[in-house]
Motif scaffolding. Structure first.
Motif, PDB file in Angstrom:
ATOM      1  N   PRO A  60      -6.200 -52.492 -10.682  1.00 53.18           N
ATOM      2  CA  PRO A  60      -4.990 -51.663 -10.641  1.00 53.18           C
ATOM      3  C   PRO A  60      -5.160 -50.388 -11.467  1.00 53.18           C
ATOM      4  CG  PRO A  60      -4.698 -53.468 -12.180  1.00 53.18           C
ATOM      5  CD  PRO A  60      -6.023 -53.693 -11.498  1.00 53.18           C
ATOM      6  N   LYS A  61      -4.268 -49.426 -11.227  1.00 50.60           N
ATOM      7  CA  LYS A  61      -4.397 -48.147 -11.931  1.00 50.60           C
ATOM      8  C   LYS A  61      -4.178 -48.281 -13.434  1.00 50.60           C
ATOM      9  CE  LYS A  61       0.202 -46.231 -10.990  1.00 50.60           C
ATOM     10  NZ  LYS A  61       0.887 -45.112 -10.335  1.00 50.60           N
ATOM     11  N   THR A  62      -3.493 -49.327 -13.882  1.00 49.12           N
ATOM     12  CA  THR A  62      -3.307 -49.510 -15.321  1.00 49.12           C
ATOM     13  C   THR A  62      -4.613 -49.871 -16.025  1.00 49.12           C
ATOM     14  OG1 THR A  62      -2.673 -51.807 -14.901  1.00 49.12           O
ATOM     15  CG2 THR A  62      -0.885 -50.183 -15.156  1.00 49.12           C
ATOM     16  N   ALA A  63      -5.556 -50.457 -15.290  1.00 50.72           N
ATOM     17  CA  ALA A  63      -6.834 -50.860 -15.878  1.00 50.72           C
ATOM     18  C   ALA A  63      -7.975 -49.911 -15.526  1.00 50.72           C
ATOM     19  CB  ALA A  63      -7.197 -52.276 -15.420  1.00 50.72           C
ATOM     20  N   MET A  64      -8.013 -49.455 -14.268  1.00 50.79           N
ATOM     21  CA  MET A  64      -9.108 -48.590 -13.814  1.00 50.79           C
ATOM     22  C   MET A  64      -8.556 -47.540 -12.862  1.00 50.79           C
ATOM     23  SD  MET A  64     -12.314 -47.878 -14.216  1.00 50.79           S
ATOM     24  CE  MET A  64     -12.938 -49.283 -15.124  1.00 50.79           C
ATOM     25  N   GLY A  65      -7.542 -46.838 -13.336  1.00 43.78           N
ATOM     26  CA  GLY A  65      -6.943 -45.785 -12.535  1.00 43.78           C
ATOM     27  C   GLY A  65      -7.807 -44.542 -12.510  1.00 43.78           C
ATOM     28  N   HIS A  66      -7.699 -43.803 -11.419  1.00 46.61           N
ATOM     29  CA  HIS A  66      -8.448 -42.557 -11.284  1.00 46.61           C
ATOM     30  C   HIS A  66      -7.559 -41.494 -10.656  1.00 46.61           C
ATOM     31  CE1 HIS A  66     -12.055 -44.732 -12.312  1.00 46.61           C
ATOM     32  NE2 HIS A  66     -12.037 -45.443 -11.199  1.00 46.61           N
ATOM     33  N   ASN A  67      -7.791 -40.272 -11.055  1.00 48.12           N
ATOM     34  CA  ASN A  67      -7.195 -39.123 -10.383  1.00 48.12           C
ATOM     35  C   ASN A  67      -8.280 -38.070 -10.218  1.00 48.12           C
ATOM     36  OD1 ASN A  67      -7.389 -38.016 -12.984  1.00 48.12           O
ATOM     37  ND2 ASN A  67      -5.196 -37.801 -13.264  1.00 48.12           N
ATOM     38  N   TRP A  68      -7.949 -36.986  -9.582  1.00 41.89           N
ATOM     39  CA  TRP A  68      -8.876 -35.873  -9.360  1.00 41.89           C
ATOM     40  C   TRP A  68      -8.132 -34.625  -9.789  1.00 41.89           C
ATOM     41  CZ3 TRP A  68      -9.167 -31.312  -6.650  1.00 41.89           C
ATOM     42  CH2 TRP A  68     -10.443 -30.789  -6.394  1.00 41.89           C
ATOM     43  N   VAL A  69      -8.613 -33.989 -10.848  1.00 40.54           N
ATOM     44  CA  VAL A  69      -7.944 -32.831 -11.432  1.00 40.54           C
ATOM     45  C   VAL A  69      -8.932 -31.676 -11.489  1.00 40.54           C
ATOM     46  CG1 VAL A  69      -6.723 -31.950 -13.459  1.00 40.54           C
ATOM     47  CG2 VAL A  69      -6.459 -34.357 -12.795  1.00 40.54           C
ATOM     48  N   LEU A  70      -8.517 -30.513 -10.957  1.00 39.90           N
ATOM     49  CA  LEU A  70      -9.369 -29.334 -10.896  1.00 39.90           C
ATOM     50  C   LEU A  70      -8.840 -28.238 -11.809  1.00 39.90           C
ATOM     51  CD1 LEU A  70     -11.721 -27.779  -9.445  1.00 39.90           C
ATOM     52  CD2 LEU A  70      -9.967 -26.971  -7.838  1.00 39.90           C
ATOM     53  N   GLY A  71      -9.765 -27.643 -12.558  1.00 35.15           N
ATOM     54  CA  GLY A  71      -9.428 -26.492 -13.390  1.00 35.15           C
ATOM     55  C   GLY A  71     -10.654 -25.630 -13.592  1.00 35.15           C
ATOM     56  N   LYS A  72     -10.463 -24.479 -14.205  1.00 33.13           N
ATOM     57  CA  LYS A  72     -11.606 -23.646 -14.555  1.00 33.13           C
ATOM     58  C   LYS A  72     -12.428 -24.411 -15.584  1.00 33.13           C
ATOM     59  CE  LYS A  72      -9.406 -19.200 -13.725  1.00 33.13           C
ATOM     60  NZ  LYS A  72      -8.976 -17.915 -14.319  1.00 33.13           N
ATOM     61  N   SER A  73     -13.739 -24.306 -15.481  1.00 32.71           N
ATOM     62  CA  SER A  73     -14.628 -25.062 -16.372  1.00 32.71           C
ATOM     63  C   SER A  73     -14.342 -24.777 -17.847  1.00 32.71           C
ATOM     64  CB  SER A  73     -16.090 -24.752 -16.042  1.00 32.71           C
ATOM     65  OG  SER A  73     -16.383 -25.201 -14.733  1.00 32.71           O
ATOM     66  N   ALA A  74     -14.034 -23.536 -18.166  1.00 31.13           N
ATOM     67  CA  ALA A  74     -13.766 -23.165 -19.561  1.00 31.13           C
ATOM     68  C   ALA A  74     -12.474 -23.787 -20.092  1.00 31.13           C
ATOM     69  CB  ALA A  74     -13.695 -21.643 -19.680  1.00 31.13           C
ATOM     70  N   GLN A  75     -11.611 -24.266 -19.210  1.00 30.17           N
ATOM     71  CA  GLN A  75     -10.317 -24.813 -19.624  1.00 30.17           C
ATOM     72  C   GLN A  75     -10.216 -26.330 -19.447  1.00 30.17           C
ATOM     73  OE1 GLN A  75      -7.801 -22.468 -17.034  1.00 30.17           O
ATOM     74  NE2 GLN A  75      -7.545 -20.876 -18.591  1.00 30.17           N
ATOM     75  N   ILE A  76     -11.231 -26.960 -18.881  1.00 31.26           N
ATOM     76  CA  ILE A  76     -11.096 -28.370 -18.506  1.00 31.26           C
ATOM     77  C   ILE A  76     -10.903 -29.288 -19.710  1.00 31.26           C
ATOM     78  CG2 ILE A  76     -13.517 -29.140 -18.372  1.00 31.26           C
ATOM     79  CD1 ILE A  76     -10.804 -29.732 -15.698  1.00 31.26           C
ATOM     80  N   ASP A  77     -11.557 -29.013 -20.836  1.00 31.98           N
ATOM     81  CA  ASP A  77     -11.368 -29.866 -22.024  1.00 31.98           C
ATOM     82  C   ASP A  77      -9.929 -29.794 -22.521  1.00 31.98           C
ATOM     83  OD1 ASP A  77     -14.015 -30.639 -21.850  1.00 31.98           O
ATOM     84  OD2 ASP A  77     -14.702 -29.321 -23.447  1.00 31.98           O
TER      85      ASP A  77
END
Length: 149
Positions: A60-77
């Motif tokens: 389940p997402k509470t244990a091994m949830g995943h999403n896909w989030v895109l941003g500029k590389s300089a801002q990802i952290d």
């Protein structure tokens, strides 16, 4: 079948392939911390580009949830840090974070989600990174996205 006939058949299919517009992709993940794709190239002729995230695992997402989030590389952290502060109620994405270009919600095993980005908002010379913002996943679950040159 003669090799020359096979080559002729394959070559005859090329025009149909080269004219097909591929403005979407599927990124799979499972109960491991890994995306099936580490690099995505977006055709500059697309108006929008759709990423379908498919969780093929069982957890389940509470244990091994995943999403896909895109941003500029300089801002990802900074996006990841803000997402951690936003917490699970916001799918580890800070609400209204203007640095997030596109994102899916958090999903668990057997689920899918989509993110659609407007291609005109991408710059050919910019470096983009996609990650999973579930705590601890972003270090391993990351890849690059670029606009076709």
């Amino acid at each position: 079948m003669k090799p020359s006939l096979l080559i002729t058949m394959l070559l005859s299919a090329l025009p149909a392939i080269s004219f097909a517009q591929d403005c979407e992709t599927i990124v799979e993940t499972s109960d491991t911390m890994r995306f099936s794709q580490r690099a995505i190239v977006v055709p500059k002729t697309c108006e929008t580009f759709k990423v379908t995230l498919k969780h093929t695992g069982k957890m389940p997402k509470t244990a091994m949830g995943h999403n896909w989030v895109l941003g500029k590389s300089a801002q990802i952290d900074a996006i990841v840090k803000a997402g951690a502060e936003a917490g699970k109620d916001h799918d580890f994405i800070q609400p209204d974070d203007q640095r997030v270009i596109a994102a899916t919600p958090m999903i668990g095993g057997g689920e899918t989600a989509e993110a659609v980005l407007t291609v005109s908002k991408l710059a050919a010379k910019e470096s983009y990174t996609f990650v999973c913002t579930f705590p601890g996943h972003w270090a391993m679950m990351r890849g690059t996205l670029k606009l076709e040159a």
